[in-house]
Enzyme design. Sequence first.
Site, PDB file in Angstrom:
ATOM      1  N   HIS A   1     114.742 -10.482 -40.543  1.00 10.18           N
ATOM      2  CA  HIS A   1     115.240  -9.974 -39.262  1.00 10.18           C
ATOM      3  C   HIS A   1     116.154 -11.019 -38.595  1.00 10.18           C
ATOM      4  O   HIS A   1     117.181 -10.686 -38.015  1.00 10.18           O
ATOM      5  CB  HIS A   1     114.086  -9.688 -38.301  1.00 10.18           C
ATOM      6  CG  HIS A   1     113.146  -8.608 -38.743  1.00 10.18           C
ATOM      7  ND1 HIS A   1     111.859  -8.865 -39.129  1.00 10.18           N
ATOM      8  CD2 HIS A   1     113.300  -7.266 -38.829  1.00 10.18           C
ATOM      9  CE1 HIS A   1     111.256  -7.725 -39.432  1.00 10.18           C
ATOM     10  NE2 HIS A   1     112.111  -6.734 -39.266  1.00 10.18           N
TER      11      HIS A   1
ATOM     12  N   VAL B   1     116.975 -10.440 -47.551  1.00  9.49           N
ATOM     13  CA  VAL B   1     116.551 -11.839 -47.510  1.00  9.49           C
ATOM     14  C   VAL B   1     115.230 -11.941 -48.275  1.00  9.49           C
ATOM     15  O   VAL B   1     114.321 -11.129 -48.060  1.00  9.49           O
ATOM     16  CB  VAL B   1     116.384 -12.314 -46.054  1.00  9.49           C
ATOM     17  CG1 VAL B   1     115.794 -13.717 -45.994  1.00  9.49           C
ATOM     18  CG2 VAL B   1     117.721 -12.268 -45.336  1.00  9.49           C
TER      19      VAL B   1
HETATM   20  P1  AMP Z   1     111.850  -3.106 -39.547  1.00  2.16           P
HETATM   21  O1  AMP Z   1     111.397  -3.966 -38.425  1.00  2.16           O
HETATM   22  O2  AMP Z   1     111.028  -3.247 -40.789  1.00  2.16           O
HETATM   23  O3  AMP Z   1     112.102  -1.677 -39.129  1.00  2.16           O
HETATM   24  O4  AMP Z   1     113.277  -3.679 -39.968  1.00  2.16           O
HETATM   25  C1  AMP Z   1     114.321  -3.801 -39.031  1.00  2.16           C
HETATM   26  C2  AMP Z   1     115.599  -4.100 -39.755  1.00  2.16           C
HETATM   27  O5  AMP Z   1     115.468  -5.310 -40.486  1.00  2.16           O
HETATM   28  C3  AMP Z   1     115.986  -3.016 -40.777  1.00  2.16           C
HETATM   29  O6  AMP Z   1     117.391  -2.811 -40.746  1.00  2.16           O
HETATM   30  C4  AMP Z   1     115.550  -3.621 -42.079  1.00  2.16           C
HETATM   31  O7  AMP Z   1     116.266  -3.138 -43.200  1.00  2.16           O
HETATM   32  C5  AMP Z   1     115.846  -5.091 -41.833  1.00  2.16           C
HETATM   33  N1  AMP Z   1     115.066  -5.945 -42.733  1.00  2.16           N
HETATM   34  C6  AMP Z   1     113.729  -5.986 -42.878  1.00  2.16           C
HETATM   35  N2  AMP Z   1     113.390  -6.862 -43.860  1.00  2.16           N
HETATM   36  C7  AMP Z   1     114.557  -7.383 -44.320  1.00  2.16           C
HETATM   37  C8  AMP Z   1     114.889  -8.338 -45.325  1.00  2.16           C
HETATM   38  N3  AMP Z   1     113.966  -8.919 -46.059  1.00  2.16           N
HETATM   39  N4  AMP Z   1     116.184  -8.635 -45.525  1.00  2.16           N
HETATM   40  C9  AMP Z   1     117.166  -8.020 -44.794  1.00  2.16           C
HETATM   41  N5  AMP Z   1     116.920  -7.113 -43.827  1.00  2.16           N
HETATM   42  C10 AMP Z   1     115.630  -6.800 -43.593  1.00  2.16           C
END
Ligand code: AMP
Length: 279
Positions: free
Chosen positions: A34, A176
Site C-alpha cells: 500500500h 510489491v
Molecule cells: P486492499 O486494502 O487490499 O483493498 O488494497 C488496496 C490497494 O492496494 C489495491 O489497489 C490493491 O491492489 C493494492 N495492493 C494490495 N497489496 C498490494 C501489493 N502487494 N502490491 C501492490 N499493490 C497492492
Amino acid sequence: MKSLITMESVRAWRKKITGKVVFVPTMGALHHGHEALIRDARRLAGLKGSVVVSIFLNPIQFGPREDVASYPKPLKNDITVCRRAGADAVFLPTVADMYGPDRSVFVDEESLSSVLCGRSRPGHFRGVCTVVAKLFNIVQPTHAIFGEKDWQQLAIIRRMVRDLNFPVEIVTAPTVRESDGLAASSRNAYLTAEERALAPLIHAAMQSAVEKLKDPVAIVRAVARAVEKIPGARLDYAETVDSVTLLPLKNRKSAGRLAVAVFLGKTRLIDNIGLPPHK
Ligand code: AMP
C-alpha cells in the site's frame, strides 16, 4: 495531513483543489505494498496536486463466511503510513454513512466478475464496484491507483470506468513482494509460522512454470501439481487468462496473466504474474 470523516468534510476539502487529485482506495491494515501505491500517487500528483487515501473496510464485499470481523484494523499505524508516504488527506468514512439501511442500488459488472475470484466469492466484485463507484463520486479524483496484486479487480474497475463514463484515469502499480517472493498482503498476518514459511512456494511455482513452459494449459497443470505438494495447501484455482478480457488464454499471441488462488490452512492467498506474448 488532514483526516476526513464525513462526506461533507471531503466535499469541502475537494472544492478548494484545482490540480490533480490522486486517490488510493484501501481497506486499511496498510503494508509496504500500500505504501508504494501512496508514494506512486505522490509522484503522480507532484507538488501542486493532492493525494487522498481512503481507509474503509467495506462490509458488502465480504461473503457471510469471510473475514470482515477478524480483518486487522491497526488504524494508528495506518495513519502513520499514509503520512510517511506523503498523503495530503485520509478519508475514513463510517459504515453507517456509506450504507443506509434501505440501500437498494448496487453496481454489478456482469462479465469479468464471473470468473476467477468471482466464482469463488459470489457478490465480492459487486461490493467492490459499488464501493469504488461511491468513493469516486464522493472524492471526485482525477486519477485513482490500483495494484496489480488484485489483477481481476483492476480489470473490472477499468471496465466500470469505461462503461459508466467515470471521469477518472486509472493508474496501475506493480505487485510489491516480500524478499522471498510472497506478494505483500494484509492477510499474510493470518498465516502461522509454518504456513508463512511455505507460502513463497506458490509464487516460486508460478515463476518456474512460466519460465519453463509456453503452453497456457501446461503452465496451469504444472502450478496445480506444485501446489498439491505444499503441505496444508488447497488450490482454489489456477488459470491462464487474457489480461483484459480475463477469458481463458488459448495461445500466447496476446498478453496473458497466470492467476492463482490457494488456501493455505484457513487463509486464502491470491497472486498473479504476466505472460508476455510469445513471438
Ligand atoms: P486492499 O486494502 O487490499 O483493498 O488494497 C488496496 C490497494 O492496494 C489495491 O489497489 C490493491 O491492489 C493494492 N495492493 C494490495 N497489496 C498490494 C501489493 N502487494 N502490491 C501492490 N499493490 C497492492
